[in-house]
Design an enzyme around this catalytic site. Sequence first.
Site, short mmCIF file in Angstrom:
data_model
loop_
_atom_site.label_atom_id
_atom_site.label_comp_id
_atom_site.label_asym_id
_atom_site.label_seq_id
_atom_site.Cartn_x
_atom_site.Cartn_y
_atom_site.Cartn_z
N ASN A 146 0.99 -1.22 0.09
CA ASN A 146 0.33 0.02 0.14
C ASN A 146 1.72 1.23 -0.06
O ASN A 146 0.43 2.38 -0.27
CB ASN A 146 -1.17 0.22 1.44
CG ASN A 146 -0.56 -0.10 2.59
OD1 ASN A 146 0.66 -0.76 2.80
ND2 ASN A 146 -1.02 -0.01 3.12
N GLU A 244 5.29 -3.25 12.39
CA GLU A 244 4.08 -2.40 12.09
C GLU A 244 3.25 -3.38 11.69
O GLU A 244 2.52 -3.48 10.57
CB GLU A 244 4.68 -1.05 11.13
CG GLU A 244 3.98 -0.16 11.29
CD GLU A 244 2.52 0.14 10.29
OE1 GLU A 244 1.34 -0.24 10.70
OE2 GLU A 244 3.42 0.28 9.09
N CYS A 278 -3.04 1.39 6.89
CA CYS A 278 -3.25 0.84 8.72
C CYS A 278 -3.55 1.67 9.85
O CYS A 278 -4.15 1.34 10.23
CB CYS A 278 -1.84 -0.35 8.92
SG CYS A 278 -0.69 1.35 8.57
N GLU A 453 9.05 3.09 13.22
CA GLU A 453 9.68 3.39 12.84
C GLU A 453 8.93 5.32 12.81
O GLU A 453 8.27 5.53 13.39
CB GLU A 453 9.07 3.16 11.16
CG GLU A 453 9.11 1.23 11.64
CD GLU A 453 8.71 0.40 9.99
OE1 GLU A 453 9.04 -0.19 9.82
OE2 GLU A 453 7.82 1.47 9.13
#
Length: 474
Positions: A146, A244, A278, A453
Amino acid sequence: MLYINGEWRKSNCGDTLEVMNPATGQLIKSVASGGREETREAIECAKEAFKTWKKATGEQRGSYLAEAVKKMKEKADDIAETITLEMGKPLLDAKREVAGAISYLDWYAEEAKRIYGETIAASHPDKHLMVLREPVGVTAAITPWNFPSSMITRKIAPAIAAGCTVVLKPAPSTPLSAIKVFECFHEAELPKGVVNLVIGPAEEIGDEMTENPDVRKLTFTGSTNVGKLLMRKSANTVKKVSMELGGHAPLIVFADADLEAAVQGVLLTKFRNAGQTCISTNRIYVAESIANEFGKKLAQEVEKLTVGNGIEEGIDVGPLINSLALEKVESHVEDAIRKNGKVLCGGRRVEITKGHFYEPTVINNAHDDMKISTEETFGPVAPIFTFKDEAEIIQRANHESYGLAAYCFTNDLGRGHRMVKELEYGIIGINDASPIVPQAPFGGIKESGIGKEGGKSGLLEYLEEKFVSINMGN
Protein backbone atom coordinates in the site's frame (compact mmCIF):
# COMPACT_ATOMS: atom_id res chain seq x y z
CA MET A 1 15.19 -7.99 -11.59
CA LEU A 2 16.81 -9.00 -8.32
CA TYR A 3 19.53 -6.82 -6.83
CA ILE A 4 22.20 -8.78 -4.98
CA ASN A 5 25.70 -7.62 -4.04
CA GLY A 6 25.45 -4.50 -6.18
CA GLU A 7 24.34 -6.30 -9.34
CA TRP A 8 21.04 -6.66 -11.20
CA ARG A 9 20.31 -10.25 -12.07
CA LYS A 10 17.69 -12.85 -12.89
CA SER A 11 16.72 -15.66 -10.54
CA ASN A 12 18.74 -18.86 -10.62
CA CYS A 13 15.80 -20.89 -11.93
CA GLY A 14 14.55 -18.22 -14.36
CA ASP A 15 11.13 -17.87 -12.69
CA THR A 16 9.18 -14.67 -13.21
CA LEU A 17 6.35 -12.83 -11.45
CA GLU A 18 3.55 -11.06 -13.32
CA VAL A 19 2.66 -7.57 -12.09
CA MET A 20 -0.95 -6.56 -12.78
CA ASN A 21 -2.61 -3.14 -12.86
CA PRO A 22 -5.54 -3.21 -10.37
CA ALA A 23 -7.31 -0.42 -12.27
CA THR A 24 -7.42 -2.29 -15.59
CA GLY A 25 -6.64 -5.92 -14.85
CA GLN A 26 -3.89 -5.76 -17.45
CA LEU A 27 -0.34 -7.05 -17.23
CA ILE A 28 2.20 -4.30 -16.62
CA LYS A 29 5.41 -6.30 -16.64
CA SER A 30 7.02 -9.59 -15.63
CA VAL A 31 9.96 -9.49 -13.22
CA ALA A 32 12.47 -12.03 -11.96
CA SER A 33 11.24 -14.14 -9.05
CA GLY A 34 13.69 -15.81 -6.68
CA GLY A 35 13.34 -17.98 -3.60
CA ARG A 36 15.35 -19.48 -0.76
CA GLU A 37 18.54 -19.85 -2.76
CA GLU A 38 18.68 -16.23 -3.90
CA THR A 39 17.68 -15.00 -0.44
CA ARG A 40 20.49 -17.02 1.12
CA GLU A 41 22.96 -15.55 -1.36
CA ALA A 42 21.74 -12.04 -0.55
CA ILE A 43 22.12 -12.68 3.19
CA GLU A 44 25.67 -13.99 2.69
CA CYS A 45 26.57 -10.88 0.68
CA ALA A 46 25.00 -8.63 3.31
CA LYS A 47 26.96 -10.43 6.02
CA GLU A 48 30.21 -9.90 4.17
CA ALA A 49 29.42 -6.24 3.48
CA PHE A 50 28.56 -5.68 7.14
CA LYS A 51 32.16 -6.31 8.15
CA THR A 52 33.18 -3.09 6.43
CA TRP A 53 29.96 -1.06 6.52
CA LYS A 54 29.68 -1.16 10.32
CA LYS A 55 33.08 0.54 10.53
CA ALA A 56 32.10 3.45 8.26
CA THR A 57 31.61 6.74 10.05
CA GLY A 58 28.17 8.21 10.45
CA GLU A 59 29.17 11.01 8.12
CA GLN A 60 30.19 8.50 5.45
CA ARG A 61 26.95 6.54 5.73
CA GLY A 62 24.97 9.76 5.70
CA SER A 63 26.67 10.91 2.52
CA TYR A 64 25.43 7.81 0.67
CA LEU A 65 21.90 8.47 1.89
CA ALA A 66 22.18 12.10 0.79
CA GLU A 67 23.20 10.94 -2.67
CA ALA A 68 20.22 8.58 -2.76
CA VAL A 69 18.02 11.57 -1.97
CA LYS A 70 19.33 13.35 -5.07
CA LYS A 71 18.69 10.31 -7.26
CA MET A 72 15.15 9.84 -5.94
CA LYS A 73 14.34 13.49 -6.56
CA GLU A 74 15.51 13.10 -10.15
CA LYS A 75 13.31 10.02 -10.63
CA ALA A 76 10.37 11.16 -8.48
CA ASP A 77 7.80 11.43 -11.29
CA ASP A 78 8.81 8.07 -12.74
CA ILE A 79 8.55 6.35 -9.35
CA ALA A 80 5.16 7.96 -8.67
CA GLU A 81 3.77 6.76 -11.99
CA THR A 82 5.03 3.26 -11.28
CA ILE A 83 3.28 3.27 -7.89
CA THR A 84 -0.01 4.30 -9.50
CA LEU A 85 0.24 1.67 -12.22
CA GLU A 86 0.93 -1.27 -9.92
CA MET A 87 -1.15 -0.46 -6.84
CA GLY A 88 -3.70 2.07 -8.08
CA LYS A 89 -3.50 5.16 -5.88
CA PRO A 90 -4.13 8.49 -7.68
CA LEU A 91 -1.01 10.00 -9.18
CA LEU A 92 -1.11 13.04 -6.89
CA ASP A 93 -1.14 10.75 -3.84
CA ALA A 94 1.68 8.71 -5.36
CA LYS A 95 3.75 11.88 -5.73
CA ARG A 96 3.07 12.68 -2.07
CA GLU A 97 4.26 9.20 -1.15
CA VAL A 98 7.51 9.62 -3.07
CA ALA A 99 8.10 12.94 -1.31
CA GLY A 100 7.56 11.13 1.99
CA ALA A 101 9.96 8.37 0.95
CA ILE A 102 12.62 10.96 0.17
CA SER A 103 12.04 12.70 3.52
CA TYR A 104 13.03 9.52 5.41
CA LEU A 105 16.28 9.23 3.46
CA ASP A 106 16.95 12.91 4.04
CA TRP A 107 16.24 12.72 7.78
CA TYR A 108 18.47 9.71 8.40
CA ALA A 109 21.24 11.11 6.23
CA GLU A 110 21.66 13.64 9.02
CA GLU A 111 20.74 11.32 11.91
CA ALA A 112 23.52 8.90 10.92
CA LYS A 113 25.96 11.38 12.48
CA ARG A 114 24.11 11.38 15.80
CA ILE A 115 24.52 7.88 17.19
CA TYR A 116 25.62 8.54 20.74
CA GLY A 117 26.75 6.37 23.59
CA GLU A 118 26.83 7.48 27.20
CA THR A 119 28.95 7.52 30.32
CA ILE A 120 27.42 6.18 33.53
CA ALA A 121 28.36 7.40 36.97
CA ALA A 122 30.46 4.63 38.52
CA SER A 123 29.78 3.17 41.97
CA HIS A 124 33.52 2.73 42.60
CA PRO A 125 36.26 5.39 42.18
CA ASP A 126 38.50 3.03 40.20
CA LYS A 127 35.89 2.21 37.57
CA HIS A 128 34.80 3.92 34.36
CA LEU A 129 31.43 2.82 32.92
CA MET A 130 30.26 3.33 29.35
CA VAL A 131 27.42 2.29 27.05
CA LEU A 132 28.23 1.92 23.36
CA ARG A 133 25.60 1.63 20.61
CA GLU A 134 26.54 -0.57 17.68
CA PRO A 135 24.65 -1.84 14.60
CA VAL A 136 22.71 -5.04 15.19
CA GLY A 137 23.86 -6.67 11.95
CA VAL A 138 22.23 -8.09 8.83
CA THR A 139 18.62 -6.93 8.65
CA ALA A 140 15.77 -8.60 6.78
CA ALA A 141 12.99 -6.22 5.78
CA ILE A 142 9.54 -7.12 4.45
CA THR A 143 7.40 -4.30 3.09
CA PRO A 144 3.71 -4.02 2.05
CA TRP A 145 2.02 -3.01 -1.20
CA ASN A 146 0.00 0.00 0.00
CA PHE A 147 3.02 2.31 0.36
CA PRO A 148 5.52 0.55 -1.91
CA SER A 149 8.22 3.23 -1.86
CA SER A 150 7.95 5.04 1.48
CA MET A 151 7.80 1.79 3.48
CA ILE A 152 11.09 0.79 1.88
CA THR A 153 12.95 3.96 2.78
CA ARG A 154 11.39 4.11 6.25
CA LYS A 155 13.09 0.79 6.98
CA ILE A 156 16.25 0.95 4.91
CA ALA A 157 17.27 4.54 5.76
CA PRO A 158 17.63 4.05 9.54
CA ALA A 159 19.10 0.57 9.07
CA ILE A 160 22.00 1.66 6.90
CA ALA A 161 22.38 4.92 8.86
CA ALA A 162 22.95 2.76 11.94
CA GLY A 163 25.55 0.64 10.10
CA CYS A 164 23.41 -2.40 9.28
CA THR A 165 23.18 -4.09 5.90
CA VAL A 166 19.78 -5.04 4.46
CA VAL A 167 18.00 -7.71 2.45
CA LEU A 168 14.55 -6.46 1.44
CA LYS A 169 11.54 -8.35 0.16
CA PRO A 170 8.75 -6.17 -1.30
CA ALA A 171 5.12 -7.25 -1.68
CA PRO A 172 4.56 -9.42 -4.78
CA SER A 173 1.91 -6.95 -5.99
CA THR A 174 4.34 -4.01 -6.12
CA PRO A 175 7.90 -5.08 -6.99
CA LEU A 176 8.34 -2.43 -9.69
CA SER A 177 8.32 0.43 -7.18
CA ALA A 178 10.98 -1.39 -5.16
CA ILE A 179 13.13 -1.82 -8.26
CA LYS A 180 12.87 1.92 -8.96
CA VAL A 181 13.98 2.77 -5.41
CA PHE A 182 16.89 0.33 -5.60
CA GLU A 183 17.97 1.89 -8.89
CA CYS A 184 18.49 5.07 -6.86
CA PHE A 185 20.59 3.18 -4.30
CA HIS A 186 22.62 1.65 -7.12
CA GLU A 187 23.23 5.03 -8.76
CA ALA A 188 24.16 6.48 -5.37
CA GLU A 189 26.97 3.86 -5.44
CA LEU A 190 26.30 2.26 -2.09
CA PRO A 191 28.98 -0.38 -1.49
CA LYS A 192 28.15 -3.84 -2.77
CA GLY A 193 26.03 -5.92 -0.44
CA VAL A 194 24.83 -3.05 1.75
CA VAL A 195 21.33 -3.17 0.24
CA ASN A 196 19.88 -6.20 -1.53
CA LEU A 197 16.50 -6.83 -3.15
CA VAL A 198 14.84 -10.25 -3.43
CA ILE A 199 11.47 -10.68 -5.13
CA GLY A 200 9.42 -13.85 -4.97
CA PRO A 201 7.18 -16.16 -2.91
CA ALA A 202 6.46 -14.81 0.56
CA GLU A 203 6.70 -18.09 2.43
CA GLU A 204 9.91 -19.28 0.79
CA ILE A 205 11.76 -15.99 1.20
CA GLY A 206 10.29 -15.37 4.65
CA ASP A 207 11.36 -18.79 5.89
CA GLU A 208 14.96 -18.19 4.85
CA MET A 209 14.95 -14.77 6.49
CA THR A 210 13.54 -16.05 9.77
CA GLU A 211 15.54 -19.29 9.94
CA ASN A 212 18.92 -18.00 8.82
CA PRO A 213 21.08 -17.28 11.91
CA ASP A 214 23.08 -14.64 10.02
CA VAL A 215 19.99 -12.41 10.01
CA ARG A 216 20.02 -10.62 13.36
CA LYS A 217 17.09 -8.25 12.83
CA LEU A 218 13.69 -8.64 11.14
CA THR A 219 11.46 -5.67 10.36
CA PHE A 220 8.00 -6.19 8.92
CA THR A 221 4.96 -4.12 7.98
CA GLY A 222 1.73 -5.98 7.27
CA SER A 223 -1.12 -7.87 8.87
CA THR A 224 -1.12 -8.87 12.52
CA ASN A 225 -1.55 -12.55 11.68
CA VAL A 226 1.48 -12.62 9.40
CA GLY A 227 3.47 -10.62 11.93
CA LYS A 228 2.73 -13.20 14.63
CA LEU A 229 3.83 -15.98 12.29
CA LEU A 230 7.13 -14.23 11.53
CA MET A 231 7.74 -13.66 15.24
CA ARG A 232 7.22 -17.34 15.99
CA LYS A 233 9.59 -18.34 13.21
CA SER A 234 12.20 -15.82 14.38
CA ALA A 235 12.12 -17.12 17.93
CA ASN A 236 14.44 -20.07 17.26
CA THR A 237 17.32 -17.72 16.48
CA VAL A 238 16.15 -15.01 18.92
CA LYS A 239 16.21 -12.22 16.36
CA LYS A 240 15.53 -8.63 17.23
CA VAL A 241 12.17 -7.78 15.63
CA SER A 242 10.11 -4.69 14.89
CA MET A 243 6.57 -5.10 13.66
CA GLU A 244 4.18 -2.49 12.27
CA LEU A 245 0.92 -4.42 12.14
CA GLY A 246 -2.82 -3.95 11.71
CA GLY A 247 -4.93 -1.12 13.06
CA HIS A 248 -8.55 -0.20 13.72
CA ALA A 249 -8.42 3.55 14.21
CA PRO A 250 -11.25 5.46 15.87
CA LEU A 251 -11.98 9.07 14.92
CA ILE A 252 -13.95 10.87 17.64
CA VAL A 253 -15.98 14.03 17.01
CA PHE A 254 -17.20 15.86 20.11
CA ALA A 255 -20.12 18.29 20.00
CA ASP A 256 -17.79 21.27 20.42
CA ALA A 257 -15.59 20.28 17.46
CA ASP A 258 -15.17 22.25 14.25
CA LEU A 259 -17.39 20.07 12.05
CA GLU A 260 -15.85 21.21 8.78
CA ALA A 261 -12.39 20.28 10.05
CA ALA A 262 -13.67 16.93 11.32
CA VAL A 263 -15.29 16.14 7.96
CA GLN A 264 -12.06 16.97 6.17
CA GLY A 265 -10.25 14.79 8.68
CA VAL A 266 -12.44 11.82 7.75
CA LEU A 267 -11.91 12.45 4.04
CA LEU A 268 -8.15 12.44 4.59
CA THR A 269 -7.91 9.44 6.92
CA LYS A 270 -10.61 7.26 5.38
CA PHE A 271 -10.63 7.77 1.62
CA ARG A 272 -7.00 8.48 0.75
CA ASN A 273 -5.50 5.39 -0.84
CA ALA A 274 -9.09 4.03 -1.01
CA GLY A 275 -8.95 3.40 2.73
CA GLN A 276 -6.06 0.97 2.30
CA THR A 277 -3.79 2.25 5.05
CA CYS A 278 -3.03 0.84 8.49
CA ILE A 279 -3.82 4.19 10.15
CA SER A 280 -7.04 4.67 8.19
CA THR A 281 -10.12 5.60 10.22
CA ASN A 282 -12.26 2.52 10.80
CA ARG A 283 -14.79 3.79 13.32
CA ILE A 284 -16.21 7.33 13.36
CA TYR A 285 -17.72 8.18 16.74
CA VAL A 286 -19.89 11.31 16.71
CA ALA A 287 -21.64 12.94 19.67
CA GLU A 288 -25.39 12.18 19.50
CA SER A 289 -26.39 15.85 19.38
CA ILE A 290 -24.53 16.51 16.13
CA ALA A 291 -24.60 13.06 14.49
CA ASN A 292 -27.28 13.81 11.89
CA GLU A 293 -25.69 17.09 10.86
CA PHE A 294 -22.25 15.51 10.66
CA GLY A 295 -23.52 12.57 8.61
CA LYS A 296 -25.15 14.88 6.06
CA LYS A 297 -22.05 17.05 5.74
CA LEU A 298 -19.78 14.03 5.36
CA ALA A 299 -22.00 12.34 2.77
CA GLN A 300 -22.17 15.56 0.74
CA GLU A 301 -18.39 15.76 0.60
CA VAL A 302 -17.91 12.05 -0.09
CA GLU A 303 -20.31 12.21 -3.03
CA LYS A 304 -17.96 14.74 -4.64
CA LEU A 305 -15.08 12.24 -4.73
CA THR A 306 -14.23 10.90 -8.17
CA VAL A 307 -13.48 7.19 -8.57
CA GLY A 308 -11.31 5.91 -11.38
CA ASN A 309 -7.94 4.94 -12.78
CA GLY A 310 -5.40 6.84 -10.71
CA ILE A 311 -3.24 7.63 -13.73
CA GLU A 312 -5.97 9.95 -15.03
CA GLU A 313 -6.35 13.56 -13.88
CA GLY A 314 -8.94 14.51 -11.28
CA ILE A 315 -9.18 11.10 -9.60
CA ASP A 316 -9.65 11.06 -5.81
CA VAL A 317 -10.17 7.34 -5.14
CA GLY A 318 -8.45 4.57 -7.07
CA PRO A 319 -9.06 0.81 -7.11
CA LEU A 320 -8.66 -1.73 -4.35
CA ILE A 321 -5.58 -3.87 -4.74
CA ASN A 322 -7.33 -7.08 -5.85
CA SER A 323 -10.63 -9.00 -6.04
CA LEU A 324 -10.29 -10.41 -2.51
CA ALA A 325 -10.01 -6.89 -1.08
CA LEU A 326 -13.11 -5.86 -3.03
CA GLU A 327 -15.06 -8.86 -1.75
CA LYS A 328 -14.11 -8.04 1.85
CA VAL A 329 -15.38 -4.47 1.52
CA GLU A 330 -18.62 -5.73 0.00
CA SER A 331 -19.10 -8.23 2.83
CA HIS A 332 -18.63 -5.53 5.49
CA VAL A 333 -21.17 -3.24 3.84
CA GLU A 334 -23.69 -6.05 3.33
CA ASP A 335 -23.30 -7.09 6.97
CA ALA A 336 -23.89 -3.50 8.12
CA ILE A 337 -27.02 -3.19 5.99
CA ARG A 338 -28.42 -6.48 7.33
CA LYS A 339 -27.92 -5.12 10.84
CA ASN A 340 -29.91 -1.90 10.17
CA GLY A 341 -27.07 0.30 8.98
CA LYS A 342 -28.25 3.12 6.72
CA VAL A 343 -26.19 3.87 3.60
CA LEU A 344 -26.01 7.65 3.16
CA CYS A 345 -23.98 7.41 -0.03
CA GLY A 346 -22.12 4.78 -2.03
CA GLY A 347 -22.50 1.13 -1.15
CA ARG A 348 -21.83 -0.50 -4.54
CA ARG A 349 -19.10 -1.71 -6.84
CA VAL A 350 -18.08 0.62 -9.63
CA GLU A 351 -17.80 -1.10 -12.99
CA ILE A 352 -14.77 0.50 -14.65
CA THR A 353 -12.98 -1.74 -17.16
CA LYS A 354 -11.79 -4.80 -15.22
CA GLY A 355 -10.61 -2.88 -12.16
CA HIS A 356 -11.44 -3.46 -8.48
CA PHE A 357 -13.40 -0.30 -7.69
CA TYR A 358 -15.85 0.44 -4.88
CA GLU A 359 -17.84 3.59 -4.27
CA PRO A 360 -16.74 5.79 -1.37
CA THR A 361 -19.38 4.88 1.20
CA VAL A 362 -20.85 6.43 4.35
CA ILE A 363 -22.97 4.26 6.67
CA ASN A 364 -25.09 5.77 9.43
CA ASN A 365 -26.55 3.97 12.44
CA ALA A 366 -23.47 1.79 12.84
CA HIS A 367 -23.24 -0.25 16.03
CA ASP A 368 -20.87 -2.60 17.81
CA ASP A 369 -22.42 -5.84 16.53
CA MET A 370 -21.31 -5.17 12.96
CA LYS A 371 -18.17 -6.72 11.46
CA ILE A 372 -17.00 -3.25 10.55
CA SER A 373 -16.75 -2.34 14.24
CA THR A 374 -14.08 -4.95 14.99
CA GLU A 375 -12.51 -6.07 11.69
CA GLU A 376 -10.17 -3.90 9.63
CA THR A 377 -12.11 -3.10 6.44
CA PHE A 378 -9.17 -1.75 4.42
CA GLY A 379 -11.50 -0.01 2.00
CA PRO A 380 -13.40 3.26 1.35
CA VAL A 381 -16.22 2.73 3.86
CA ALA A 382 -16.92 5.19 6.70
CA PRO A 383 -19.28 3.93 9.43
CA ILE A 384 -20.75 6.50 11.83
CA PHE A 385 -21.39 5.45 15.43
CA THR A 386 -22.84 7.73 18.11
CA PHE A 387 -21.94 8.27 21.76
CA LYS A 388 -23.36 10.18 24.72
CA ASP A 389 -20.44 11.28 26.87
CA GLU A 390 -16.68 11.23 27.33
CA ALA A 391 -16.58 8.24 29.67
CA GLU A 392 -18.53 6.11 27.19
CA ILE A 393 -16.42 7.00 24.20
CA ILE A 394 -13.13 6.30 25.98
CA GLN A 395 -14.32 2.78 26.75
CA ARG A 396 -15.64 2.12 23.24
CA ALA A 397 -12.80 3.74 21.30
CA ASN A 398 -10.11 1.61 22.94
CA HIS A 399 -9.88 -1.64 20.98
CA GLU A 400 -9.21 -4.95 22.70
CA SER A 401 -6.47 -5.95 20.26
CA TYR A 402 -5.45 -2.98 18.13
CA GLY A 403 -3.64 0.17 19.22
CA LEU A 404 -2.01 1.88 16.24
CA ALA A 405 -3.66 5.27 15.59
CA ALA A 406 -6.57 7.35 16.91
CA TYR A 407 -7.97 10.77 16.05
CA CYS A 408 -10.03 13.19 18.11
CA PHE A 409 -11.69 16.47 17.18
CA THR A 410 -12.59 18.87 20.00
CA ASN A 411 -12.12 22.55 20.80
CA ASP A 412 -11.90 21.84 24.54
CA LEU A 413 -8.21 21.93 25.44
CA GLY A 414 -8.69 20.00 28.68
CA ARG A 415 -10.69 17.30 26.94
CA GLY A 416 -8.03 16.98 24.28
CA HIS A 417 -5.40 16.34 26.94
CA ARG A 418 -7.63 13.83 28.71
CA MET A 419 -8.14 11.92 25.47
CA VAL A 420 -4.38 11.79 24.90
CA LYS A 421 -3.99 10.15 28.31
CA GLU A 422 -6.91 7.74 27.97
CA LEU A 423 -6.68 6.55 24.37
CA GLU A 424 -4.58 3.37 24.13
CA TYR A 425 -2.85 4.02 20.82
CA GLY A 426 0.72 4.59 19.68
CA ILE A 427 -0.22 7.57 17.48
CA ILE A 428 -2.83 10.17 18.39
CA GLY A 429 -3.94 13.17 16.36
CA ILE A 430 -5.87 15.89 18.20
CA ASN A 431 -7.58 18.03 15.56
CA ASP A 432 -4.93 16.61 13.24
CA ALA A 433 -5.72 13.95 10.65
CA SER A 434 -2.18 13.91 9.25
CA PRO A 435 0.23 13.47 12.19
CA ILE A 436 2.94 11.38 10.50
CA VAL A 437 6.37 13.02 9.99
CA PRO A 438 9.84 11.45 9.55
CA GLN A 439 11.23 12.97 12.74
CA ALA A 440 8.59 11.37 14.99
CA PRO A 441 8.14 7.72 16.05
CA PHE A 442 5.55 5.66 14.18
CA GLY A 443 4.20 2.46 15.67
CA GLY A 444 1.46 0.83 17.70
CA ILE A 445 0.83 -0.99 20.95
CA LYS A 446 -1.02 -4.23 21.78
CA GLU A 447 -1.31 -6.39 18.64
CA SER A 448 -0.64 -3.41 16.38
CA GLY A 449 3.09 -3.81 16.68
CA ILE A 450 6.43 -3.85 18.43
CA GLY A 451 9.02 -1.12 18.08
CA LYS A 452 8.96 2.18 16.22
CA GLU A 453 9.86 3.59 12.83
CA GLY A 454 10.84 7.19 12.22
CA GLY A 455 12.73 9.70 14.34
CA LYS A 456 15.40 8.83 16.86
CA SER A 457 13.36 5.83 18.00
CA GLY A 458 13.51 4.34 14.54
CA LEU A 459 17.30 4.52 14.53
CA LEU A 460 17.58 2.82 17.92
CA GLU A 461 15.68 -0.19 16.55
CA TYR A 462 18.80 -1.07 14.51
CA LEU A 463 21.31 -0.65 17.33
CA GLU A 464 22.43 -2.86 20.19
CA GLU A 465 23.78 -1.55 23.47
CA LYS A 466 27.15 -2.75 24.71
CA PHE A 467 28.03 -2.04 28.33
CA VAL A 468 31.72 -1.53 29.12
CA SER A 469 33.23 -1.45 32.59
CA ILE A 470 36.92 -0.44 32.89
CA ASN A 471 38.78 -1.02 36.12
CA MET A 472 41.44 1.68 36.26
CA GLY A 473 42.97 0.57 39.56
CA ASN A 474 46.41 -1.00 39.88
